[in-house]
Write a protein that holds these residues in place. Structure first.
Motif, short mmCIF file in Angstrom:
data_model
loop_
_atom_site.label_atom_id
_atom_site.label_comp_id
_atom_site.label_asym_id
_atom_site.label_seq_id
_atom_site.Cartn_x
_atom_site.Cartn_y
_atom_site.Cartn_z
N LYS A 93 0.84 -1.21 0.00
CA LYS A 93 0.00 0.00 0.00
C LYS A 93 0.88 1.26 0.00
CE LYS A 93 -0.79 -0.53 5.00
NZ LYS A 93 -1.81 -0.83 6.03
N LEU A 97 1.19 3.83 -3.10
CA LEU A 97 0.93 5.24 -2.83
C LEU A 97 2.02 6.11 -3.47
CD1 LEU A 97 -0.73 7.44 -1.14
CD2 LEU A 97 1.27 7.36 0.34
N LEU A 116 -4.05 5.01 -7.00
CA LEU A 116 -4.56 5.34 -5.67
C LEU A 116 -5.76 4.48 -5.30
CD1 LEU A 116 -4.17 9.22 -5.87
CD2 LEU A 116 -2.79 7.66 -4.50
N VAL A 119 -4.46 1.42 -3.80
CA VAL A 119 -4.09 1.63 -2.39
C VAL A 119 -5.32 1.46 -1.50
CG1 VAL A 119 -3.14 3.23 -0.70
CG2 VAL A 119 -2.22 3.19 -3.02
N TYR A 131 -2.49 5.57 4.89
CA TYR A 131 -2.43 5.46 3.44
C TYR A 131 -3.80 5.63 2.81
CZ TYR A 131 2.25 4.16 4.61
OH TYR A 131 3.51 4.19 5.13
N SER A 135 -4.27 8.69 0.23
CA SER A 135 -4.90 8.39 -1.06
C SER A 135 -6.05 9.34 -1.33
CB SER A 135 -5.39 6.94 -1.10
OG SER A 135 -4.30 6.05 -1.05
N LYS A 139 -6.13 11.92 -4.42
CA LYS A 139 -7.27 11.87 -5.34
C LYS A 139 -7.92 13.26 -5.42
CE LYS A 139 -10.12 8.29 -5.48
NZ LYS A 139 -9.93 7.62 -6.78
#
Length: 264
Positions: A93, A97, A116, A119, A131, A135, A139
């Protein structure tokens, strides 16, 4: 350099002596002046007080992520390639990332959003996982870069909700928390949501002071100043944050921020 020479134009020799013996903590203004005279950054000084592991004790992946968040992106792809096939499922993860962030920094928005999402599958979108929050952050930045403000605000709100719920983010580093705060503060200013920008800048500043770390303190104060600049009733607080941002940027040798401030 003697204590008297260091103290000249900063404070008294007795104050320098007490600081060296850890009998008192210097004020931010004194600390900035000491850093400038000794050619140090605030991060150099605060590392003496931090209980975090040294850079030599960090994992390679942690070091790569930290460099990316600090905009030190040279040779990141080469360093990541050395880790291929050597990572545990839990490390993936963080690995994905970093890939998603690098795609974002290079303007590859579709690729970044796809990575993402991977992730978020690995974290199961758990709000207690750093994470997941990072993310959501990137985003949101992807959509902000494409001027889809409603989508950006949707993901930023997901982070806001997690913080409002006072969730425990056990795997978060101080750097990651402060990166989120300063990025949200700047993003909300860009979206003209000044109250939310101010709130996140204050969360970051208070967190940094509590943890005795200095990551992004210059940018957090700059964001706070920007959130207040159009409000005449907060003129003095604006000046305080703006001046502190300038001197912190100077102490940290943050040329990007100094140029931004000088051009305004």
């Amino acid at each position: 350099m003697t204590q008297i020479e260091l103290a000249n134009d900063i404070c008294t020799q007795n104050t320098i002596s007490k600081i060296e013996k850890h009998n008192i903590a210097p004020t931010v203004n004194i600390l900035i002046k000491i850093c400038l005279k000794l050619g140090l950054t605030l991060n150099d000084v605060f590392s003496d007080f931090s209980d975090k592991s040294s850079a030599n004790e960090e994992s390679i992946l942690d070091a790569i992520e930290n460099d990316v968040l600090l905009k030190k992106t040279d040779n990141i792809e080469d360093r990541l390639s050395l880790l291929e096939g050597k990572l545990s499922n839990n490390d993936m993860k963080q690995y994905e990332l970093v890939n998603g962030v690098m795609d974002y920094l290079k303007g590859r928005f579709d690729a970044s959003l796809f990575t993402l999402d991977k992730v978020l599958q690995l974290t199961k979108s758990g709000k207690d996982d750093i994470y997941t929050l990072l993310s959501y952050l990137f985003k949101g930045l992807n959509y902000l870069g494409q001027k889809h403000y409603d989508r950006a605000q949707y993901y930023f709100q997901m982070i806001d909700d997690s913080i409002d719920d006072d969730s425990v983010i056990s795997n978060a580093s101080d750097l990651e928390i402060l990166f989120i705060c300063k990025t949200l503060a700047n993003s909300f200013n860009d979206m003209e949501l000044y109250k939310r920008s101010y709130d996140f800048s204050q969360i970051g500043i208070n967190f940094a002071q509590t943890k005795h770390v200095s990551y992004f303190l210059d940018e957090l104060n700059y964001a706070a100043a920007n959130s207040l600049k159009n409000n005449d009733g907060d003129r003095q607080e604006y000046e305080d944050h703006n001046n502190l941002a300038f001197y912190l940027a100077k102490a940290n040798k943050n040329q990007e921020l100094l140029e931004k401030m000088n051009n305004k």
